[in-house]
Write a protein that holds these residues in place. Sequence first.
Motif, PDB file in Angstrom:
ATOM      1  N   TYR A 107       0.841  -1.195   0.000  1.00  0.00           N
ATOM      2  CA  TYR A 107       0.000   0.000   0.000  1.00  0.00           C
ATOM      3  C   TYR A 107       0.876   1.245   0.000  1.00  0.00           C
ATOM      4  O   TYR A 107       1.738   1.412   0.848  1.00  0.00           O
ATOM      5  CB  TYR A 107      -0.904  -0.029   1.225  1.00  0.00           C
ATOM      6  CG  TYR A 107      -1.562   1.269   1.558  1.00  0.00           C
ATOM      7  CD1 TYR A 107      -2.412   1.878   0.657  1.00  0.00           C
ATOM      8  CD2 TYR A 107      -1.338   1.881   2.763  1.00  0.00           C
ATOM      9  CE1 TYR A 107      -3.020   3.074   0.959  1.00  0.00           C
ATOM     10  CE2 TYR A 107      -1.948   3.079   3.086  1.00  0.00           C
ATOM     11  CZ  TYR A 107      -2.778   3.669   2.181  1.00  0.00           C
ATOM     12  OH  TYR A 107      -3.385   4.844   2.480  1.00  0.00           O
ATOM     13  N   LYS A 108       0.652   2.102  -0.970  1.00  0.00           N
ATOM     14  CA  LYS A 108       1.372   3.375  -1.038  1.00  0.00           C
ATOM     15  C   LYS A 108       0.510   4.443  -0.374  1.00  0.00           C
ATOM     16  O   LYS A 108      -0.563   4.783  -0.879  1.00  0.00           O
ATOM     17  CB  LYS A 108       1.655   3.755  -2.491  1.00  0.00           C
ATOM     18  CG  LYS A 108       2.598   2.822  -3.193  1.00  0.00           C
ATOM     19  CD  LYS A 108       2.830   3.310  -4.615  1.00  0.00           C
ATOM     20  CE  LYS A 108       3.738   2.373  -5.356  1.00  0.00           C
ATOM     21  NZ  LYS A 108       3.945   2.798  -6.744  1.00  0.00           N
ATOM     22  N   GLU A 109       0.972   4.959   0.737  1.00  0.00           N
ATOM     23  CA  GLU A 109       0.169   5.907   1.517  1.00  0.00           C
ATOM     24  C   GLU A 109      -0.063   7.229   0.803  1.00  0.00           C
ATOM     25  O   GLU A 109      -1.107   7.845   0.969  1.00  0.00           O
ATOM     26  CB  GLU A 109       0.822   6.156   2.867  1.00  0.00           C
ATOM     27  CG  GLU A 109       0.750   4.953   3.770  1.00  0.00           C
ATOM     28  CD  GLU A 109       1.231   5.265   5.170  1.00  0.00           C
ATOM     29  OE1 GLU A 109       1.076   6.424   5.610  1.00  0.00           O
ATOM     30  OE2 GLU A 109       1.748   4.358   5.814  1.00  0.00           O
ATOM     31  N   ASN A 110       0.905   7.670  -0.007  1.00  0.00           N
ATOM     32  CA  ASN A 110       0.747   8.975  -0.649  1.00  0.00           C
ATOM     33  C   ASN A 110      -0.246   8.959  -1.805  1.00  0.00           C
ATOM     34  O   ASN A 110      -0.907   9.942  -2.075  1.00  0.00           O
ATOM     35  CB  ASN A 110       2.099   9.523  -1.112  1.00  0.00           C
ATOM     36  CG  ASN A 110       2.811   8.563  -2.055  1.00  0.00           C
ATOM     37  OD1 ASN A 110       2.377   7.430  -2.241  1.00  0.00           O
ATOM     38  ND2 ASN A 110       3.902   9.004  -2.628  1.00  0.00           N
ATOM     39  N   SER A 111      -0.374   7.837  -2.506  1.00  0.00           N
ATOM     40  CA  SER A 111      -1.280   7.789  -3.651  1.00  0.00           C
ATOM     41  C   SER A 111      -2.501   6.892  -3.428  1.00  0.00           C
ATOM     42  O   SER A 111      -3.381   6.817  -4.270  1.00  0.00           O
ATOM     43  CB  SER A 111      -0.536   7.294  -4.890  1.00  0.00           C
ATOM     44  OG  SER A 111      -0.106   5.959  -4.687  1.00  0.00           O
ATOM     45  N   HIS A 112      -2.562   6.206  -2.303  1.00  0.00           N
ATOM     46  CA  HIS A 112      -3.657   5.279  -1.982  1.00  0.00           C
ATOM     47  C   HIS A 112      -3.833   4.214  -3.062  1.00  0.00           C
ATOM     48  O   HIS A 112      -4.951   3.877  -3.440  1.00  0.00           O
ATOM     49  CB  HIS A 112      -4.973   6.021  -1.753  1.00  0.00           C
ATOM     50  CG  HIS A 112      -4.938   6.922  -0.571  1.00  0.00           C
ATOM     51  ND1 HIS A 112      -4.856   6.461   0.721  1.00  0.00           N
ATOM     52  CD2 HIS A 112      -4.936   8.269  -0.470  1.00  0.00           C
ATOM     53  CE1 HIS A 112      -4.823   7.480   1.557  1.00  0.00           C
ATOM     54  NE2 HIS A 112      -4.872   8.592   0.862  1.00  0.00           N
ATOM     55  N   THR A 113      -2.722   3.714  -3.573  1.00  0.00           N
ATOM     56  CA  THR A 113      -2.788   2.639  -4.554  1.00  0.00           C
ATOM     57  C   THR A 113      -2.106   1.408  -3.994  1.00  0.00           C
ATOM     58  O   THR A 113      -1.268   1.485  -3.098  1.00  0.00           O
ATOM     59  CB  THR A 113      -2.092   3.040  -5.871  1.00  0.00           C
ATOM     60  OG1 THR A 113      -0.736   3.383  -5.592  1.00  0.00           O
ATOM     61  CG2 THR A 113      -2.794   4.206  -6.534  1.00  0.00           C
TER      62      THR A 113
END
Length: 135
Positions: A107-113
């Motif tokens: 999970y990438k926290e900055n892009s929510h992907t």
Amino acid sequence: MSDIAIIILSTFGAIFILLAAVGFVRMPDTYLRISVTTKAVTLGVGLILASAAIYFDDLSVTSRVLAIILFIILTAPVGGHLIGRTSYFLGVGMWKNSVLDELKGMYKENSHTLTSGFEGETEEEEKERKNQHNN
């Protein structure tokens, strides 16, 4: 004969909704609660609506009931998924006895992907991972 079908369908529908309510109270975390309510309530409401269609015995009511059941079947899992995904992104914790978090590290926290977690993996690493998974 239709009275018996109405009683059976509405009883089973009420039982499934009751089980969903009990499961909601007894499940230890958000993710398990979502699973219980999405499945059991969808079936329970569907059975109760089916009993209503039999009771009224009218084409307009039956077509509306079928449309509502179809709508619930299509939207309940999507809504449950969205609630679960949002909960995960917001950092709602899993149950302390949970064994596996399949999304951890993907999970990438900055892009929510979400990523597969295997980007940049060589063919040899992929083969080894698949062999370990199959064993």
